[in-house]
Write a protein that holds these residues in place. Structure first.
Motif, PDB file in Angstrom:
ATOM      1  N   ILE A  92       0.836  -1.211   0.000  1.00 31.64           N
ATOM      2  CA  ILE A  92       0.000   0.000   0.000  1.00 31.64           C
ATOM      3  C   ILE A  92       0.867   1.256   0.000  1.00 31.64           C
ATOM      4  O   ILE A  92       0.592   2.215  -0.735  1.00 31.64           O
ATOM      5  CB  ILE A  92      -0.970  -0.026   1.195  1.00 31.64           C
ATOM      6  N   VAL A  93       1.929   1.255   0.799  1.00 35.49           N
ATOM      7  CA  VAL A  93       2.821   2.423   0.856  1.00 35.49           C
ATOM      8  C   VAL A  93       3.493   2.661  -0.497  1.00 35.49           C
ATOM      9  O   VAL A  93       3.586   3.804  -0.968  1.00 35.49           O
ATOM     10  CB  VAL A  93       3.865   2.249   1.981  1.00 35.49           C
ATOM     11  N   GLY A 140       7.008   2.147 -11.814  1.00 38.32           N
ATOM     12  CA  GLY A 140       7.647   0.969 -11.237  1.00 38.32           C
ATOM     13  C   GLY A 140       7.256   0.747  -9.786  1.00 38.32           C
ATOM     14  O   GLY A 140       7.046  -0.387  -9.350  1.00 38.32           O
ATOM     15  N   ALA A 141       7.147   1.845  -9.016  1.00 32.31           N
ATOM     16  CA  ALA A 141       6.743   1.720  -7.618  1.00 32.31           C
ATOM     17  C   ALA A 141       5.297   1.240  -7.514  1.00 32.31           C
ATOM     18  O   ALA A 141       4.966   0.423  -6.636  1.00 32.31           O
ATOM     19  CB  ALA A 141       6.901   3.065  -6.902  1.00 32.31           C
ATOM     20  N   ILE A 142       4.438   1.715  -8.403  1.00 33.83           N
ATOM     21  CA  ILE A 142       3.043   1.260  -8.407  1.00 33.83           C
ATOM     22  C   ILE A 142       2.978  -0.223  -8.753  1.00 33.83           C
ATOM     23  O   ILE A 142       2.267  -1.001  -8.092  1.00 33.83           O
ATOM     24  CB  ILE A 142       2.193   2.099  -9.383  1.00 33.83           C
ATOM     25  N   ALA A 143       3.723  -0.631  -9.773  1.00 33.99           N
ATOM     26  CA  ALA A 143       3.712  -2.040 -10.179  1.00 33.99           C
ATOM     27  C   ALA A 143       4.281  -2.945  -9.089  1.00 33.99           C
ATOM     28  O   ALA A 143       3.710  -3.999  -8.772  1.00 33.99           O
ATOM     29  CB  ALA A 143       4.503  -2.221 -11.472  1.00 33.99           C
ATOM     30  N   GLY A 191       4.407  -2.273  -5.900  1.00 37.96           N
ATOM     31  CA  GLY A 191       3.449  -2.264  -4.797  1.00 37.96           C
ATOM     32  C   GLY A 191       2.282  -3.201  -5.047  1.00 37.96           C
ATOM     33  O   GLY A 191       1.809  -3.884  -4.133  1.00 37.96           O
ATOM     34  N   ALA A 192       1.812  -3.270  -6.285  1.00 39.20           N
ATOM     35  CA  ALA A 192       0.718  -4.178  -6.622  1.00 39.20           C
ATOM     36  C   ALA A 192       1.147  -5.631  -6.470  1.00 39.20           C
ATOM     37  O   ALA A 192       0.387  -6.465  -5.954  1.00 39.20           O
ATOM     38  CB  ALA A 192       0.231  -3.910  -8.044  1.00 39.20           C
ATOM     39  N   LEU A 204       0.977 -10.575  -3.264  1.00 37.38           N
ATOM     40  CA  LEU A 204       1.660 -11.644  -2.538  1.00 37.38           C
ATOM     41  C   LEU A 204       1.308 -11.641  -1.059  1.00 37.38           C
ATOM     42  O   LEU A 204       1.374 -12.680  -0.400  1.00 37.38           O
ATOM     43  CB  LEU A 204       3.175 -11.548  -2.727  1.00 37.38           C
ATOM     44  N   GLY A 205       0.942 -10.471  -0.537  1.00 32.68           N
ATOM     45  CA  GLY A 205       0.547 -10.373   0.859  1.00 32.68           C
ATOM     46  C   GLY A 205      -0.790 -11.033   1.140  1.00 32.68           C
ATOM     47  O   GLY A 205      -1.081 -11.416   2.281  1.00 32.68           O
TER      48      GLY A 205
END
Length: 73
Positions: A9-10, A57-60, A62-63, A68-69
């Motif tokens: 999420i962060v 890249g950070a959005i991808a 993070g997704a 995986l979480g």
């Protein structure tokens, strides 16, 4: 909520913030000259650009981390 979900999420929020703002600026005070009791200071405005590819890249990432979480071992 486990650490993987929070990290995902962060990363998504930071990626979206970088994507929409494009960067940030700040003011830096520097001392140009000091002559006895007189001091000459200069205010410089610095601009930091956040590359679009880094935000995406950070959005991808993070997704992926968020997905995986949600997996159960």
């Amino acid at each position: 909520m486990n650490a993987a979900r929070i990290t995902g999420i962060v990363l998504i929020v930071l990626g979206l913030a970088g994507l929409f703002t494009g960067g940030f600026s700040f003011t830096k005070d520097t001392t140009a000259a000091k002559l006895g009791p007189l001091q000459l200071t200069v205010k410089e405005e610095k601009v930091v650009d956040i590359p679009r590819w880094l935000s995406i890249g950070a959005i991808a990432l993070g997704a992926v981390v968020l997905a995986l979480g949600f997996r159960k071992p």
